[in-house]
Design an enzyme around this catalytic site. Structure first.
Site, PDB file in Angstrom:
ATOM      1  N   LYS A   1      -4.868   9.308   7.542  1.00 24.32           N
ATOM      2  CA  LYS A   1      -5.909  10.091   8.197  1.00 24.32           C
ATOM      3  C   LYS A   1      -7.254   9.450   7.886  1.00 24.32           C
ATOM      4  CE  LYS A   1      -8.162  13.434  10.196  1.00 24.32           C
ATOM      5  NZ  LYS A   1      -8.319  13.395  11.665  1.00 24.32           N
TER       6      LYS A   1
ATOM      7  N   LYS B   1      -2.857   0.708   9.293  1.00 18.92           N
ATOM      8  CA  LYS B   1      -3.107  -0.301   8.272  1.00 18.92           C
ATOM      9  C   LYS B   1      -1.874  -1.174   8.034  1.00 18.92           C
ATOM     10  CE  LYS B   1      -6.574   2.176   5.519  1.00 18.92           C
ATOM     11  NZ  LYS B   1      -6.971   2.531   4.141  1.00 18.92           N
TER      12      LYS B   1
ATOM     13  N   GLY C   1     -10.218  -5.980   3.777  1.00 18.31           N
ATOM     14  CA  GLY C   1     -10.734  -5.439   5.027  1.00 18.31           C
ATOM     15  C   GLY C   1      -9.947  -5.846   6.250  1.00 18.31           C
TER      16      GLY C   1
ATOM     17  N   ASN D   1      -7.228  -3.185  -6.383  1.00 18.79           N
ATOM     18  CA  ASN D   1      -7.285  -4.635  -6.193  1.00 18.79           C
ATOM     19  C   ASN D   1      -6.900  -5.317  -7.501  1.00 18.79           C
ATOM     20  OD1 ASN D   1      -8.228  -5.526  -3.468  1.00 18.79           O
ATOM     21  ND2 ASN D   1      -9.803  -4.005  -3.912  1.00 18.79           N
TER      22      ASN D   1
ATOM     23  N   LYS E   1       0.809  -1.212   0.000  1.00 23.11           N
ATOM     24  CA  LYS E   1       0.000   0.000   0.000  1.00 23.11           C
ATOM     25  C   LYS E   1       0.849   1.271   0.000  1.00 23.11           C
ATOM     26  CE  LYS E   1      -3.755  -2.459   0.142  1.00 23.11           C
ATOM     27  NZ  LYS E   1      -3.160  -3.787   0.031  1.00 23.11           N
TER      28      LYS E   1
ATOM     29  N   LYS F   1     -17.211  -5.774   2.958  1.00 23.77           N
ATOM     30  CA  LYS F   1     -18.428  -5.414   2.244  1.00 23.77           C
ATOM     31  C   LYS F   1     -19.543  -6.434   2.476  1.00 23.77           C
ATOM     32  CE  LYS F   1     -15.235  -3.602  -1.176  1.00 23.77           C
ATOM     33  NZ  LYS F   1     -14.553  -3.896  -2.452  1.00 23.77           N
TER      34      LYS F   1
ATOM     35  N   VAL G   1     -15.303  -9.968  -5.737  1.00 21.04           N
ATOM     36  CA  VAL G   1     -16.518 -10.717  -5.415  1.00 21.04           C
ATOM     37  C   VAL G   1     -17.720 -10.069  -6.089  1.00 21.04           C
ATOM     38  CG1 VAL G   1     -18.047 -11.469  -3.544  1.00 21.04           C
ATOM     39  CG2 VAL G   1     -15.571 -11.431  -3.183  1.00 21.04           C
TER      40      VAL G   1
ATOM     41  N   ARG H   1      -7.222  -8.198  -8.960  1.00 21.34           N
ATOM     42  CA  ARG H   1      -7.910  -9.471  -9.173  1.00 21.34           C
ATOM     43  C   ARG H   1      -9.360  -9.201  -9.516  1.00 21.34           C
ATOM     44  NH1 ARG H   1     -10.956  -9.305  -4.615  1.00 21.34           N
ATOM     45  NH2 ARG H   1     -10.005  -8.464  -2.718  1.00 21.34           N
TER      46      ARG H   1
END
Length: 480
Positions: free
Chosen positions: A203, A160, A167, A292, A115, A239, A297, A294
């Site tokens: 933030k 993170k 998630g 992402n 990231k 999600k 979903v 890939r």
């Protein structure tokens, strides 16, 4: 011999890829661990290769996947999502072994999977982002860096995992005391989950909308977006309900976000299918979140509103074909909503119902309805894997029509045995803020009454109707 493609995954996404492979006239090769030996994906494939007793560990074994592909004489591997899908080493080993990896190049997967590196690429391209740090140093120095960032930008902040995803590896921090206590714990969890204890800070954008853009990019310089999706209704950053396009009424803003997503993908030298994710604050400012690398979903909602088969295009791009359409050919028609029907108890913090057998399974259907799943009557929910039973996606010409269709489908869907998320979703689709499109990432917390339902009464009524239908069919000579 037909072209063969190995699917390095399981469950509903393996089924989804198998169908696309077979529709292209190729042969689909499944892999499975022992707990999945009666799974629908291996019964649907043209061939299936056992890779070990598992659970989970063999689906994560790169060498076993490559060996299976060679044994099957497969020219390509589709990783699906989860497991090895975002592992740059898997993509790299495929490249070195001369097996086509159906996804981005390994360097792209590595760059965007980190990231902090991804933020640097986006900053160089002028993509808007929330303030954030580089990887925090180890030990006391890292704590001091974190406290300094919080002093400059104010709490709350998000801690993170640098290699996080799905998630996971995300913590909200509201004070210096929490920072000092949580930082070592976050490192330990990141190391356990991602084999990398690197963490960084951003933030926190309070109560944003979570909007993402589906991207397709080929080897011939063409990068196209397929519109937006809204994934704001979440629990613990995961999600629950996805819809397309976003319900935000500011069309100019959404157009700008789509253009920015294409720019972001190009900055990363992106190839194949991917998703560029953004957060939108209360003042309509938007910020890059991640890419992402890939299939997602929730890709089903985009397919429903565009008529474009994303998985089919993934395979064709990997095999060297150009995209058969231009940006202006992409037309958004109506709305689509997807709900993930899991064997979980929403009232018990969404605790999985693994090990329970589905004694009644009566699916819904009708105009504008799509089901992607692997459950059936007699199916035992595996304790070893995720609890997803089926994805229900509905499409309608207007938002109101789509919501009404989803409500009807949920009312007609009967699953008995494990507790499921169906009654939870039934409460959401009749809730006024959802119906009017007023929701953000705080929706679940600010609408606690959606957990108030009588599951036994609801499921009992469905079961009674189901038994009555069986009885009627036996008594009525014309029922057949």
């Amino acid at each position: 011999m037909k072209t063969r493609i190995l699917i390095a995954n399981r469950g509903e996404i393996a089924l989804r890829v198998i169908r696309a492979v077979q529709e292209l006239g190729f042969e689909a090769v499944a892999v499975y661990e022992t707990p999945d030996e009666m799974s629908r994906h291996i019964l649907t494939a043209d061939d299936a290769i056992w890779i070990g007793d598992g659970p989970r560990c063999d689906y994560l074994n790169i060498q076993k996947m490559v060996t299976a592909a060679k044994k099957a004489k497969a020219v390509a591997i589709h990783p699906g999502y989860g497991f090895l899908a975002e592992n740059p080493l898997f993509a790299k080993v495929c490249e070195e072994e001369g097996i086509i990896f159906i996804g981005p190049h390994s360097k792209t997967v590595a760059d965007l999977g980190n990231k902090v590196v991804a933020r640097h690429i986006m900053a160089e391209a002028g993509i808007p982002m929330v303030p954030g740090t580089k990887n925090l140093s180890q030990g006391r120095k890292g704590i001091d860096e974190a406290l300094g960032f919080a002093a400059e930008h104010g709490y709350p902040v998000m801690l993170k995992a640098t290699s996080g995803g799905g998630g996971r590896g995300i913590r909200r921090i509201d004070s210096d005391e929490e920072m000092q206590a949580q930082l070592p714990m976050a490192r330990s969890e990141a190391l356990a989950a991602f084999n990398d204890d690197s963490v960084y800070l951003e933030k926190l954008v309070l109560n944003p909308r979570h909007v993402e853009v589906q991207i397709l990019a080929d080897n011939f310089g063409k990068t196209i977006h397929l519109g937006t999706r809204d994934c704001s209704i979440q629990r613990r950053n995961q999600k629950l309900i996805e819809m397309a396009p976003s319900h935000i009424q500011n069309k100019k803003l959404l157009d700008t976000i789509c253009d920015t997503a294409v720019k972001a993908a190009q900055a990363a030298n992106y190839l194949n299918a991917g998703t560029v994710e953004f957060l939108i604050d209360q003042d309509d400012n938007f910020y890059f979140l991640e890419i992402n690398t890939r299939i997602q979903v929730e890709h089903t909602v985009t397919e429903m509103i565009t008529g474009i088969d994303i998985v089919r295009n993934q395979i064709n791009i990997a095999l060297g074909h150009s995209l058969p359409f231009e940006q202006e050919d992409v037309q958004i028609r109506g709305y689509a909503i997807e709900v993930r029907i899991n064997a979980e108890d929403p009232k018990n913090d969404f605790m999985p119902e693994g090990g329970k057998k589905v004694t009644v399974y009566r699916s819904t259907g009708g105009f504008g309805v799509r089901l992607d799943g692997m459950a059936y009557q007699g199916y035992t929910v595996p304790e070893e894997y995720d609890s997803l039973l089926v994805k229900l996606t509905v499409h309608g010409y207007t938002w109101e029509e789509t919501v009404g269709r989803l409500a009807r489908c949920l009312n007609n869907f009967a699953i008995r045995g494990p507790k499921t998320t169906i009654p939870f979703y039934k409460n959401i689709v009749v809730e006024k803020d959802f119906i009017s499109g007023h929701f953000d990432t705080s929706y679940i917390e600010t609408h606690p009454f959606i957990f108030h339902y009588d599951e036994e009464a609801s499921e009992g009524g469905k079961l009674a109707r189901f038994i009555a239908e069986i009885h009627h069919s036996k008594e009525n000579p014309f029922a057949k």
